[in-house]
Design an enzyme around this catalytic site. Structure first.
Site, PDB file in Angstrom:
ATOM      1  N   ASP A 107      93.999  56.750  41.916  1.00 54.73           N
ATOM      2  CA  ASP A 107      94.897  57.829  41.985  1.00 54.73           C
ATOM      3  C   ASP A 107      95.445  58.322  40.715  1.00 54.73           C
ATOM      4  O   ASP A 107      95.553  59.460  40.619  1.00 54.73           O
ATOM      5  CB  ASP A 107      96.274  57.498  42.848  1.00 54.73           C
ATOM      6  CG  ASP A 107      95.807  57.098  44.344  1.00 54.73           C
ATOM      7  OD1 ASP A 107      94.724  57.459  44.795  1.00 54.73           O
ATOM      8  OD2 ASP A 107      96.437  56.135  44.844  1.00 54.73           O
ATOM      9  N   GLU A 166      96.563  69.714  43.826  1.00 50.85           N
ATOM     10  CA  GLU A 166      95.217  69.782  44.579  1.00 50.85           C
ATOM     11  C   GLU A 166      95.552  70.902  45.649  1.00 50.85           C
ATOM     12  O   GLU A 166      96.535  70.616  46.714  1.00 50.85           O
ATOM     13  CB  GLU A 166      94.463  68.721  45.052  1.00 50.85           C
ATOM     14  CG  GLU A 166      93.234  68.861  45.291  1.00 50.85           C
ATOM     15  CD  GLU A 166      92.659  67.407  45.673  1.00 50.85           C
ATOM     16  OE1 GLU A 166      91.363  67.345  46.043  1.00 50.85           O
ATOM     17  OE2 GLU A 166      93.401  66.612  45.375  1.00 50.85           O
ATOM     18  N   ASP A 223      98.860  63.907  42.172  1.00 54.22           N
ATOM     19  CA  ASP A 223      97.954  63.606  43.232  1.00 54.22           C
ATOM     20  C   ASP A 223      98.773  63.204  44.642  1.00 54.22           C
ATOM     21  O   ASP A 223      99.452  62.136  44.400  1.00 54.22           O
ATOM     22  CB  ASP A 223      96.959  62.557  42.750  1.00 54.22           C
ATOM     23  CG  ASP A 223      95.941  62.260  43.766  1.00 54.22           C
ATOM     24  OD1 ASP A 223      95.204  63.025  44.286  1.00 54.22           O
ATOM     25  OD2 ASP A 223      95.938  61.028  44.486  1.00 54.22           O
TER      26      ASP A 223
END
Length: 400
Positions: free
Chosen positions: A357, A276, A191
Site C-alpha cells: 500500500d 486514484e 491509496d
C-alpha cells in the site's frame, strides 16, 4: 456547497425540535411538495411521449390551475415557495438528463423519498438568530451547534426530516471566513483500502474504523424485529422501522464525522493531493466486498477532498484507474508481472522491499506530480494498439 469569485457559499445544517403545530404544517408541506413534483413530472413525461417540450414556466402555470381545482385545493394551504422550488428542482433534473449527466427523473415516493422543502428569502425571516418560516407563527427551536458567519444571512433555507424522525434545517450562506491557505510545497499520494482506510506516501497508515461492523449486531436484531411486524402502516411497524433508521443514522453520522476530520487535515497539510480514479459503483458489484467498500465510503471521501481543496486553494489530481500503482517499483520503476492481492509485501529485483500500500501511494504521488509538471499521461502503455490495458483496476481483498 459552491465556490464563486471572492467567496464561498456554504450550507450550515442544524437539528431543531418543532412544536406539534410546526411538525404538522411542515409535514403537510412535504406532502404538497411531493405531489406537485410528481404532477409536473407526469405532465412532462406525457409531453415527452408526444415529442413536445414543457419547461418550468409552463409547469408553474399548471400549478396555478391545479390550486383552483377542488381535488387539489389543499395546495393553497401551504407556502407557495417550496412548491415553486420543487418545480425548479425538476427543471434542473431534466437539464441534467438532456445533458446526459443523469438518468430520467423519477417519481417521489411517500415512504422512500427524502422529506424536504426549500424556502427562499421571501418565505422566511431571520432576525437576531431566530428563523421563522412562512405559515409558521413561531420561530424554530434550533440547536445552534455552531454560529453562522458573523454578519451574514441565509439566502435559502431547507427543512428536512430523515427516516429516523430527526428534523434538520440547512441554511445556505456566504462564508467569508473560508479563504485560500498559504501555498506550501507539501504533496501526498493517497491509496484507499479496506484493511487501512488510507495509506499515505509518507508511510502513514490510517485505520479503517469499520463503523457499520460496530453496529452490525444491533442492526441485524432491529431488522429482524422489523421483518416480523405485519406489513402496512401500523404503529408497531413504524416504530420498528424507525429503530432501524436510527442505527443507520448513527453509523452514517460517525462515518461522515471521521471523513470530515481526515479530509480537513489532509487539505490543510498538503498543497497537492493525488488519489486514484476508482469506479466505486462497479466495484460494489462484487457481493463479497460490497458491504465493506460501502462502509469505507471512498466516493464520499473523494467528494469531500475535492470541494475542500477548491475552498482552500489546493489541488487534487486523480490518477487513471489503470495505472499499475501496486505492481510498479517506486525505487527503480520495474513493473512486476503479477501481484496477487494476498501479497502485502514484496521485494523488487533491485533489492528494494515494499509495503504494497505504501508503494502504491508513492507511485500515485509520482504519477500525479508528473501530470502537474509536464501534463504527462499516467495510463500504462498497451501491448497492442486497441488491445487490453497492461494492468486492470484491482478489487481489494476480502477482510475477515
Amino acid at each position: 456547497m459552491s465556490v464563486t469569485v471572492g467567496h464561498v457559499k456554504r450550507a450550515f445544517k442544524y437539528r431543531f425540535h418543532p412544536t406539534d403545530a410546526q411538525a404538522a404544517e411542515l409535514s403537510r408541506t412535504f406532502g404538497c411538495v411531493r405531489k406537485v413534483y410528481n404532477l409536473a413530472l407526469e405532465a412532462r413525461t406525457w409531453s415527452w411521449a408526444r415529442q413536445e417540450r414543457v419547461n418550468y414556466n409552463q409547469t408553474s402555470a399548471m400549478l396555478t390551475v391545479w390550486k383552483k381545482t377542488e381535488e387539489l385545493a389543499y395546495l393553497s394551504e401551504v407556502s407557495s415557495v417550496p412548491l415553486q422550488q420543487a418545480l425548479r428542482h425538476l427543471q434542473v433534473a431534466f437539464t441534467h438528463f438532456f445533458g446526459k449527466r443523469a438518468k430520467y427523473p423519477r417519481f417521489k415516493s411517500r415512504k422512500k423519498s427524502r422529506r424536504s422543502a426549500e424556502y427562499t428569502t421571501s418565505a422566511f425571516r431571520y432576525r437576531d438568530g431566530k428563523l421563522t418560516l412562512a405559515k409558521l407563527s413561531e420561530p424554530l427551536d434550533i440547536v445552534w451547534s455552531r454560529a453562522l458567519p458573523e454578519g451574514v444571512s441565509p439566502s435559502t433555507v431547507t427543512v428536512s426530516q430523515d427516516a429516523a424522525g430527526r428534523w434538520f434545517v440547512s441554511m445556505l450562506c456566504d462564508d467569508p471566513s473560508v479563504k485560500p491557505l498559504p501555498v506550501t510545497d507539501a504533496a501526498v499520494g493517497i491509496d484507499v483500502g479496506l484493511n487501512h482506510l488510507l495509506t499515505l506516501s509518507t508511510g502513514e497508515k490510517i485505520a479503517n474504523p469499520r463503523h457499520e461492523r460496530r453496529d452490525r449486531a444491533a442492526l441485524a436484531k432491529a431488522q429482524s424485529r422489523l421483518s416480523k411486524k405485519a406489513k402496512g402502516d401500523g404503529a408497531n411497524r413504524a416504530k420498528a422501522r424507525r429503530k432501524v433508521a436510527k442505527i443507520h443514522a448513527r453509523i452514517t453520522d460517525r462515518r461522515r464525522d471521521n471523513l470530515h476530520k481526515l479530509t480537513t487535515r489532509l487539505v490543510r497539510e498538503n498543497q497537492t493531493l493525488v488519489i486514484e480514479d476508482l469506479t466505486v459503483r462497479n466495484m460494489v458489484k462484487n457481493r463479497s466486498l460490497a458491504r465493506a467498500i460501502s462502509d469505507a465510503a471512498w466516493s464520499e471521501f473523494r467528494s469531500m477532498l475535492e470541494y475542500k481543496a477548491q475552498w482552500y486553494g489546493r489541488e487534487v489530481i486523480a490518477v487513471d484507474r489503470w495505472f499499475p500503482s501496486s505492481k510498479l517499483c517506486s525505487n527503480c520503476g520495474t513493473l512486476a508481472e503479477r501481484m496477487p492481492l494476498n501479497v502485502r509485501e514484496w521485494t523488487c529485483d533491485c533489492g528494494a522491499t515494499h509495503d504494497r500500500d505504501v508503494n502504491a501511494a508513492k507511485n500515485l504521488l509520482a504519477a500525479g506530480l508528473a501530470v502537474t509538471a509536464c501534463g504527462a499521461g499516467v495510463r500504462p502503455q498497451r501491448r497492442t494498439p486497441g488491445g487490453q490495458s497492461a494492468a486492470k483496476q484491482e478489487t481489494p481483498r476480502r477482510e475477515p
